[in-house]
Design a protein around this motif. Structure first.
Motif, PDB file in Angstrom:
ATOM      1  N   GLY A   1       0.793  -1.220   0.000  1.00  0.00           N
ATOM      2  CA  GLY A   1       0.000   0.000   0.000  1.00  0.00           C
ATOM      3  C   GLY A   1       0.825   1.269   0.000  1.00  0.00           C
ATOM      4  O   GLY A   1       0.286   2.358   0.235  1.00  0.00           O
ATOM      5  N   ARG A   2       2.109   1.163  -0.322  1.00  0.00           N
ATOM      6  CA  ARG A   2       2.982   2.351  -0.379  1.00  0.00           C
ATOM      7  C   ARG A   2       3.056   2.804  -1.833  1.00  0.00           C
ATOM      8  O   ARG A   2       4.040   2.570  -2.546  1.00  0.00           O
ATOM      9  CB  ARG A   2       4.363   2.021   0.187  1.00  0.00           C
ATOM     10  CG  ARG A   2       4.290   1.610   1.656  1.00  0.00           C
ATOM     11  CD  ARG A   2       5.639   1.178   2.193  1.00  0.00           C
ATOM     12  NE  ARG A   2       5.543   0.771   3.592  1.00  0.00           N
ATOM     13  CZ  ARG A   2       6.547   0.247   4.288  1.00  0.00           C
ATOM     14  NH1 ARG A   2       7.732   0.051   3.709  1.00  0.00           N
ATOM     15  NH2 ARG A   2       6.368  -0.112   5.553  1.00  0.00           N
ATOM     16  N   TYR A   3       1.994   3.471  -2.268  1.00  0.00           N
ATOM     17  CA  TYR A   3       1.815   3.718  -3.684  1.00  0.00           C
ATOM     18  C   TYR A   3       2.761   4.788  -4.248  1.00  0.00           C
ATOM     19  O   TYR A   3       3.163   4.699  -5.410  1.00  0.00           O
ATOM     20  CB  TYR A   3       0.363   4.098  -3.948  1.00  0.00           C
ATOM     21  CG  TYR A   3      -0.594   3.028  -3.486  1.00  0.00           C
ATOM     22  CD1 TYR A   3      -0.506   1.726  -3.971  1.00  0.00           C
ATOM     23  CD2 TYR A   3      -1.572   3.308  -2.529  1.00  0.00           C
ATOM     24  CE1 TYR A   3      -1.360   0.731  -3.539  1.00  0.00           C
ATOM     25  CE2 TYR A   3      -2.441   2.322  -2.086  1.00  0.00           C
ATOM     26  CZ  TYR A   3      -2.329   1.033  -2.599  1.00  0.00           C
ATOM     27  OH  TYR A   3      -3.171   0.062  -2.160  1.00  0.00           O
ATOM     28  N   VAL A   4       3.088   5.781  -3.446  1.00  0.00           N
ATOM     29  CA  VAL A   4       4.051   6.788  -3.923  1.00  0.00           C
ATOM     30  C   VAL A   4       5.402   6.128  -4.174  1.00  0.00           C
ATOM     31  O   VAL A   4       6.065   6.383  -5.186  1.00  0.00           O
ATOM     32  CB  VAL A   4       4.175   7.936  -2.902  1.00  0.00           C
ATOM     33  CG1 VAL A   4       5.295   8.887  -3.307  1.00  0.00           C
ATOM     34  CG2 VAL A   4       2.846   8.692  -2.787  1.00  0.00           C
ATOM     35  N   THR A   5       5.811   5.260  -3.253  1.00  0.00           N
ATOM     36  CA  THR A   5       7.069   4.524  -3.444  1.00  0.00           C
ATOM     37  C   THR A   5       6.979   3.617  -4.654  1.00  0.00           C
ATOM     38  O   THR A   5       7.929   3.514  -5.439  1.00  0.00           O
ATOM     39  CB  THR A   5       7.394   3.697  -2.189  1.00  0.00           C
ATOM     40  OG1 THR A   5       7.508   4.568  -1.067  1.00  0.00           O
ATOM     41  CG2 THR A   5       8.689   2.913  -2.368  1.00  0.00           C
ATOM     42  N   ALA A   6       5.839   2.948  -4.829  1.00  0.00           N
ATOM     43  CA  ALA A   6       5.656   2.078  -5.989  1.00  0.00           C
ATOM     44  C   ALA A   6       5.792   2.869  -7.278  1.00  0.00           C
ATOM     45  O   ALA A   6       6.453   2.415  -8.236  1.00  0.00           O
ATOM     46  CB  ALA A   6       4.285   1.409  -5.928  1.00  0.00           C
ATOM     47  N   PHE A   7       5.203   4.061  -7.320  1.00  0.00           N
ATOM     48  CA  PHE A   7       5.306   4.912  -8.506  1.00  0.00           C
ATOM     49  C   PHE A   7       6.764   5.293  -8.768  1.00  0.00           C
ATOM     50  O   PHE A   7       7.251   5.203  -9.905  1.00  0.00           O
ATOM     51  CB  PHE A   7       4.458   6.169  -8.311  1.00  0.00           C
ATOM     52  CG  PHE A   7       4.432   7.080  -9.512  1.00  0.00           C
ATOM     53  CD1 PHE A   7       3.467   6.922 -10.485  1.00  0.00           C
ATOM     54  CD2 PHE A   7       5.377   8.089  -9.660  1.00  0.00           C
ATOM     55  CE1 PHE A   7       3.440   7.751 -11.593  1.00  0.00           C
ATOM     56  CE2 PHE A   7       5.363   8.915 -10.755  1.00  0.00           C
ATOM     57  CZ  PHE A   7       4.387   8.755 -11.730  1.00  0.00           C
ATOM     58  N   ARG A   8       7.463   5.695  -7.713  1.00  0.00           N
ATOM     59  CA  ARG A   8       8.855   6.113  -7.865  1.00  0.00           C
ATOM     60  C   ARG A   8       9.729   4.955  -8.351  1.00  0.00           C
ATOM     61  O   ARG A   8      10.547   5.112  -9.273  1.00  0.00           O
ATOM     62  CB  ARG A   8       9.378   6.648  -6.535  1.00  0.00           C
ATOM     63  CG  ARG A   8      10.828   7.148  -6.617  1.00  0.00           C
ATOM     64  CD  ARG A   8      11.292   7.776  -5.322  1.00  0.00           C
ATOM     65  NE  ARG A   8      11.311   6.818  -4.218  1.00  0.00           N
ATOM     66  CZ  ARG A   8      10.481   6.858  -3.179  1.00  0.00           C
ATOM     67  NH1 ARG A   8       9.561   7.803  -3.096  1.00  0.00           N
ATOM     68  NH2 ARG A   8      10.570   5.958  -2.220  1.00  0.00           N
ATOM     69  N   GLU A   9       9.538   3.776  -7.748  1.00  0.00           N
ATOM     70  CA  GLU A   9      10.365   2.628  -8.113  1.00  0.00           C
ATOM     71  C   GLU A   9      10.044   2.125  -9.520  1.00  0.00           C
ATOM     72  O   GLU A   9      10.943   1.708 -10.257  1.00  0.00           O
ATOM     73  CB  GLU A   9      10.187   1.504  -7.096  1.00  0.00           C
ATOM     74  CG  GLU A   9      10.695   1.829  -5.703  1.00  0.00           C
ATOM     75  CD  GLU A   9      12.186   2.114  -5.677  1.00  0.00           C
ATOM     76  OE1 GLU A   9      12.917   1.509  -6.493  1.00  0.00           O
ATOM     77  OE2 GLU A   9      12.625   2.933  -4.851  1.00  0.00           O
TER      78      GLU A   9
END
Length: 340
Positions: free
Chosen positions: A74-82
């Motif tokens: 659920g860490r979507y900002v991190t998912a987007f960045r990665e």
């Protein structure tokens, strides 16, 4: 959930005790658990859920894929960045493109933007990504991020289904089920089976209904019960009630009233009005559970609050004293809050 296009719907009759009586409202007599339309996009996994093709199982080491691991947590900002980093390193990283499409499509970690989602899915589909194809199919059907185009949507679903993508197989099967050609039904059964074997509960429920009806497959109550069980154990609420009915009647599965009661009770606790009505009847009769008129009244009230009144249950619980009635009403109120 995206808007759904209803293809098929069934309802259930009353709880039946042996000898079995036909209860369905339309032949050939399914005894299904609830108004449970087999809808496009009904309870399907996203491309990056644990059940979707190409996604790692939930037990996978998230460090092996930082973008996917962040998405699952659920860490979507991190998912987007990665995911963005992955594409910078490899402009043909289809899985990362599909993940970005999913984030834009759902508005997770970024502002929801169907057009951007469509762009990323198209890039991933150009790299032969089946999950992206499945998403493009649903977007075309709905007109999300592009003009509505059912023909193009079906074409995308067909491409993804040929690759065995579960949600595409399920949604394509629904379209085929509505077809007029004899071969459409056979194709629908095959695609439902592909999705069902991939543990898509809606597809498992659909296969159970088809086996119960003998539609596209030989009528087989044992197979029907098995598919309803798998769908129920994967969280399909309608299948949970349907399997409970099979258990209670010993229809396609050994009769087991206590186990049936457990399934009814679990579905009732999840807010299913039919299950609430059925477990109330079991508490009145002491079938599968100990007789308990307070519990019966509480579940009857819960079902009635959802529009499923039952004069027989009202009469059966009319003899409660004032204290018992208050307890039943309090329980019903608590259960109504839990099911919301």
């Amino acid at each position: 959930m995206l808007s759904a296009c209803a293809i098929l719907a069934f309802d259930v009759g009353g709880l039946r005790a042996a000898p079995k009586q036909p209860t369905a409202k339309e032949p050939p007599a399914p005894a299904t658990a609830k108004p449970n339309p087999l809808d496009l996009k009904r309870e399907l996994p996203s491309p990056y859920s644990a059940n979707a093709e190409g996604a790692r199982p939930a037990t996978a080491n998230p460090d092996a894929d930082a973008a996917y691991g962040a998405y699952q947590r659920g860490r979507y900002v991190t998912a987007f960045r990665e995911a963005t980093k992955r594409i910078e390193a490899n402009p043909k990283d289809a899985a990362a493109m599909t993940l970005l499409g999913e984030l834009y499509n759902q508005g997770l970690g970024v502002k929801q933007d169907p057009k951007r989602a469509h762009e990323w899915y198209r890039l991933a589909a150009a790299q032969n990504d089946a999950n992206a194809m499945a998403s493009l199919g649903l977007m075309a059907m709905d007109g999300r991020g592009q003009p509505k185009d059912e023909k193009a949507g079906r074409a995308w679903l067909e491409q993804a289904a040929r690759k065995g993508q579960p949600s595409a197989s399920y949604n394509l099967a629904l379209i085929q089920l509505a077809g007029s050609k004899p071969e459409d039904l056979a194709a629908a059964v095959a695609n439902f089976r592909t999705a069902a074997e991939a543990e898509v509960p809606a597809a498992q429920y659909a296969l159970g209904v088809l086996y119960l009806q003998g539609k596209g497959v030989p009528r087989d109550t044992t197979q029907a019960a098995q598919w309803f069980r798998r769908a129920a154990d994967n969280g399909d609420l309608g299948a949970e009630v349907e399997f409970a009915i099979r258990l209670f009647n010993g229809d396609g599965v050994p009769k087991d009233e206590a186990r049936a009661a457990r399934y009814f009770l679990h579905a009732a606790q999840r807010g299913n009005a039919i299950a609430q009505n059925r477990i109330a009847k079991l508490y009145v009769a002491g079938r599968g559970v100990s007789k308990n008129l307070v519990e019966a009244a509480a579940w009857n009230l819960a079902a009635a609050s959802q529009g499923r009144a039952d004069a027989g249950l009202d009469q059966a619980t009319a003899g409660l004293n004032p204290d018992e009635r208050r307890r039943a009403e309090a329980l019903a109120a608590d259960r109504a809050n839990l099911s919301q």
